[in-house]
Design a protein around this motif. Sequence first.
Motif, PDB file in Angstrom:
ATOM      1  N   ARG A 135       0.845  -1.197   0.000  1.00 65.85           N
ATOM      2  CA  ARG A 135       0.000   0.000   0.000  1.00 65.85           C
ATOM      3  C   ARG A 135       0.882   1.250   0.000  1.00 65.85           C
ATOM      4  NH1 ARG A 135      -3.947  -1.067   4.955  1.00 65.85           N
ATOM      5  NH2 ARG A 135      -4.371   1.147   4.609  1.00 65.85           N
ATOM      6  N   PRO A 136       0.375   2.356  -0.514  1.00 64.95           N
ATOM      7  CA  PRO A 136       1.189   3.573  -0.591  1.00 64.95           C
ATOM      8  C   PRO A 136       1.360   4.254   0.760  1.00 64.95           C
ATOM      9  CG  PRO A 136      -1.043   4.019  -1.340  1.00 64.95           C
ATOM     10  CD  PRO A 136      -0.969   2.534  -1.115  1.00 64.95           C
ATOM     11  N   ASN A 137       2.421   5.013   0.888  1.00 64.22           N
ATOM     12  CA  ASN A 137       2.571   5.889   2.043  1.00 64.22           C
ATOM     13  C   ASN A 137       1.491   6.970   1.977  1.00 64.22           C
ATOM     14  OD1 ASN A 137       4.901   4.377   2.199  1.00 64.22           O
ATOM     15  ND2 ASN A 137       6.222   6.117   2.673  1.00 64.22           N
ATOM     16  N   VAL A 138       1.161   7.518   3.131  1.00 63.09           N
ATOM     17  CA  VAL A 138       0.138   8.559   3.167  1.00 63.09           C
ATOM     18  C   VAL A 138       0.683   9.821   3.810  1.00 63.09           C
ATOM     19  CG1 VAL A 138      -1.763   6.900   3.240  1.00 63.09           C
ATOM     20  CG2 VAL A 138      -0.763   7.736   5.393  1.00 63.09           C
ATOM     21  N   ALA A 139       0.035  10.942   3.503  1.00 66.99           N
ATOM     22  CA  ALA A 139       0.446  12.244   4.030  1.00 66.99           C
ATOM     23  C   ALA A 139      -0.697  13.227   3.800  1.00 66.99           C
ATOM     24  CB  ALA A 139       1.711  12.719   3.325  1.00 66.99           C
ATOM     25  N   PRO A 140      -0.609  14.416   4.380  1.00 68.48           N
ATOM     26  CA  PRO A 140      -1.657  15.409   4.115  1.00 68.48           C
ATOM     27  C   PRO A 140      -1.736  15.790   2.646  1.00 68.48           C
ATOM     28  CG  PRO A 140       0.148  16.364   5.365  1.00 68.48           C
ATOM     29  CD  PRO A 140       0.338  14.896   5.396  1.00 68.48           C
ATOM     30  N   SER A 141      -0.572  15.835   1.962  1.00 67.66           N
ATOM     31  CA  SER A 141      -0.516  16.171   0.536  1.00 67.66           C
ATOM     32  C   SER A 141       0.439  15.214  -0.168  1.00 67.66           C
ATOM     33  CB  SER A 141      -0.022  17.617   0.337  1.00 67.66           C
ATOM     34  OG  SER A 141      -0.875  18.545   0.975  1.00 67.66           O
ATOM     35  N   ALA A 142       0.279  15.102  -1.475  1.00 68.52           N
ATOM     36  CA  ALA A 142       1.125  14.188  -2.260  1.00 68.52           C
ATOM     37  C   ALA A 142       2.470  14.842  -2.563  1.00 68.52           C
ATOM     38  CB  ALA A 142       0.411  13.791  -3.544  1.00 68.52           C
ATOM     39  N   ILE A 143       3.216  15.109  -1.518  1.00 61.27           N
ATOM     40  CA  ILE A 143       4.523  15.758  -1.624  1.00 61.27           C
ATOM     41  C   ILE A 143       5.549  14.881  -0.921  1.00 61.27           C
ATOM     42  CG2 ILE A 143       5.887  17.800  -1.051  1.00 61.27           C
ATOM     43  CD1 ILE A 143       3.221  19.353  -0.894  1.00 61.27           C
ATOM     44  N   ALA A 144       6.555  14.450  -1.655  1.00 59.49           N
ATOM     45  CA  ALA A 144       7.600  13.605  -1.071  1.00 59.49           C
ATOM     46  C   ALA A 144       8.573  14.450  -0.257  1.00 59.49           C
ATOM     47  CB  ALA A 144       8.352  12.854  -2.166  1.00 59.49           C
ATOM     48  N   ALA A 145       9.021  13.888   0.844  1.00 60.98           N
ATOM     49  CA  ALA A 145      10.084  14.539   1.607  1.00 60.98           C
ATOM     50  C   ALA A 145      11.391  14.411   0.836  1.00 60.98           C
ATOM     51  CB  ALA A 145      10.217  13.881   2.973  1.00 60.98           C
ATOM     52  N   LYS A 146      12.207  15.436   0.899  1.00 56.79           N
ATOM     53  CA  LYS A 146      13.508  15.389   0.235  1.00 56.79           C
ATOM     54  C   LYS A 146      14.478  14.561   1.084  1.00 56.79           C
ATOM     55  CE  LYS A 146      13.113  19.865  -2.110  1.00 56.79           C
ATOM     56  NZ  LYS A 146      11.792  20.244  -1.593  1.00 56.79           N
ATOM     57  N   GLY A 147      15.471  14.009   0.410  1.00 56.91           N
ATOM     58  CA  GLY A 147      16.440  13.180   1.123  1.00 56.91           C
ATOM     59  C   GLY A 147      15.912  11.771   1.280  1.00 56.91           C
ATOM     60  N   GLY A 148      16.256  11.158   2.356  1.00 59.95           N
ATOM     61  CA  GLY A 148      15.751   9.814   2.627  1.00 59.95           C
ATOM     62  C   GLY A 148      16.851   8.788   2.694  1.00 59.95           C
ATOM     63  N   LYS A 149      17.017   8.212   3.861  1.00 60.19           N
ATOM     64  CA  LYS A 149      17.980   7.134   4.041  1.00 60.19           C
ATOM     65  C   LYS A 149      17.425   6.223   5.120  1.00 60.19           C
ATOM     66  CE  LYS A 149      22.775   6.121   5.335  1.00 60.19           C
ATOM     67  NZ  LYS A 149      22.922   5.093   4.291  1.00 60.19           N
ATOM     68  N   PHE A 150      17.288   4.961   4.805  1.00 60.30           N
ATOM     69  CA  PHE A 150      16.738   4.001   5.751  1.00 60.30           C
ATOM     70  C   PHE A 150      17.840   3.065   6.223  1.00 60.30           C
ATOM     71  CE2 PHE A 150      13.317   5.350   2.979  1.00 60.30           C
ATOM     72  CZ  PHE A 150      12.319   5.661   3.891  1.00 60.30           C
ATOM     73  N   ARG A 151      17.911   2.862   7.501  1.00 62.48           N
ATOM     74  CA  ARG A 151      18.978   2.050   8.073  1.00 62.48           C
ATOM     75  C   ARG A 151      18.961   0.620   7.556  1.00 62.48           C
ATOM     76  NH1 ARG A 151      21.080   4.882  12.488  1.00 62.48           N
ATOM     77  NH2 ARG A 151      19.799   6.657  13.089  1.00 62.48           N
ATOM     78  N   GLN A 152      17.797   0.150   7.128  1.00 65.62           N
ATOM     79  CA  GLN A 152      17.678  -1.233   6.704  1.00 65.62           C
ATOM     80  C   GLN A 152      17.737  -1.398   5.185  1.00 65.62           C
ATOM     81  OE1 GLN A 152      14.025  -1.891   8.879  1.00 65.62           O
ATOM     82  NE2 GLN A 152      15.097  -3.077  10.429  1.00 65.62           N
ATOM     83  N   LEU A 153      18.057  -0.312   4.479  1.00 69.96           N
ATOM     84  CA  LEU A 153      18.238  -0.377   3.027  1.00 69.96           C
ATOM     85  C   LEU A 153      19.589   0.231   2.672  1.00 69.96           C
ATOM     86  CD1 LEU A 153      14.761   0.777   1.633  1.00 69.96           C
ATOM     87  CD2 LEU A 153      15.649  -1.542   1.738  1.00 69.96           C
ATOM     88  N   GLU A 154      20.292  -0.401   1.767  1.00 71.80           N
ATOM     89  CA  GLU A 154      21.592   0.115   1.379  1.00 71.80           C
ATOM     90  C   GLU A 154      21.448   1.397   0.567  1.00 71.80           C
ATOM     91  OE1 GLU A 154      23.923  -2.785  -0.622  1.00 71.80           O
ATOM     92  OE2 GLU A 154      23.882  -4.234   1.032  1.00 71.80           O
ATOM     93  N   GLY A 155      22.437   2.275   0.702  1.00 70.56           N
ATOM     94  CA  GLY A 155      22.453   3.505  -0.076  1.00 70.56           C
ATOM     95  C   GLY A 155      21.444   4.523   0.430  1.00 70.56           C
ATOM     96  N   THR A 156      21.024   5.397  -0.465  1.00 68.04           N
ATOM     97  CA  THR A 156      20.035   6.427  -0.121  1.00 68.04           C
ATOM     98  C   THR A 156      18.884   6.339  -1.120  1.00 68.04           C
ATOM     99  OG1 THR A 156      21.303   8.002  -1.435  1.00 68.04           O
ATOM    100  CG2 THR A 156      21.722   7.984   0.928  1.00 68.04           C
ATOM    101  N   PRO A 157      17.937   5.418  -0.888  1.00 73.61           N
ATOM    102  CA  PRO A 157      16.868   5.193  -1.861  1.00 73.61           C
ATOM    103  C   PRO A 157      15.903   6.360  -2.002  1.00 73.61           C
ATOM    104  CG  PRO A 157      16.442   4.006   0.177  1.00 73.61           C
ATOM    105  CD  PRO A 157      17.831   4.551   0.292  1.00 73.61           C
ATOM    106  N   GLY A 158      15.870   7.233  -1.007  1.00 71.12           N
ATOM    107  CA  GLY A 158      14.969   8.380  -1.086  1.00 71.12           C
ATOM    108  C   GLY A 158      13.567   8.065  -0.611  1.00 71.12           C
TER     109      GLY A 158
END
Length: 367
Positions: A111-134
């Motif tokens: 299922r998709p992520n949700v938010a008040p508006s369809a605006i992605a946050a800039k950046g993005g790095k998850f500890r459990q994923l290699e690199g910076t997938p965004g």
Amino acid sequence: MVSFATPLQLGPLLLKNRVIMSSLTRDRNRVPGPLQVEYYTQRTGAGLILTEGTLIEPLGAEWSNAPGIYSDEQVAGWKKVVDSVHNHNGRIFLQLWHIGRVAHPLLQDGRPNVAPSAIAAKGGKFRQLEGTPGFVTPVAIEDPEHYVALYKRAAERAKEAGFDGVDLHNANGYLPHQFIDNTSNQRTDQWGGSAENRCRFTLRIIDEISKVFGNDRVGIKLSPSGGYNDMGMTEKDTIETFDYLIKELVARRIAYIQITRYWPERDPMKRGTAVDIFRWRNVINGEHTKFFANAEFNAEDGTKVLKEGLADAIVFGRLYIANPDLAQRLINKDELNSNFNPKTFYGGSAVGYTDYPTYEQQHSTII
């Protein structure tokens, strides 16, 4: 003179001191078990324990093993934690958590992520994923009241588990904060636009969870300076928005408002605006709603803030990882343990979790 050792009346609860354990994501178990019972029980010297962020629904996760409060099994697990904390003369609030658009893209069950508006946050790095997938682009929430109801149901489950109260995580760029910030919320309905409309989601949640616990057993965490998870308005908009929100929260006589200082380490995109959190002390004057100050406090800073009456209690985070008896160390002016391993902060076993010694254990003599 007020000090760490001074008791604090928090609504109907008398806290034995003014040392608060911050919410600390440890990513150890979706369903709290014996290890979590031990971890929280070790830290019952705190005037109040705030649990790690606890998810209000199966989705909306950033961590694969973050706990929740959405199932009967989780309620039963948390009840064992709460019972042990109470048996050791401790107080504990559950932190209600939904992270909206900054959720882990592979932990959404398709299922998709949700938010008040369809605006992605800039950046993005998850500890459990290699690199910076965004961060991914979220889907705008059609009916925010659906999520208000999820928070209320989570509060009801927290009450079933026996918690002394609940803390709304309204900071760090998570879902309620996304509604407040005008860079992530560009709605044109009653949930966006003016400061009043952008704060509506937060205040609706507070009103509903207050019906469950009573307003004097409800707290909230705020991070006006932003920075983390691509949050940050102009200084003018920040002050206007949080002036309004804090005034409304105080009018509701909730138990406390926890405000975090600007933390440059958590602002890799340089989005934040360093706001002096004590500008709101005159509004949060402690008569009904207490002021909790958070973020990178040490013993000296905390002592000074309490002595000068700038806050009613100090919230400590990482120091509570390596010092299970932190409150006693602060009160006794004992040396703090700074020998901790950041690699064991998230996930894993008892190592770096329940194996840190108390001051007494560190200095005991084996005969």
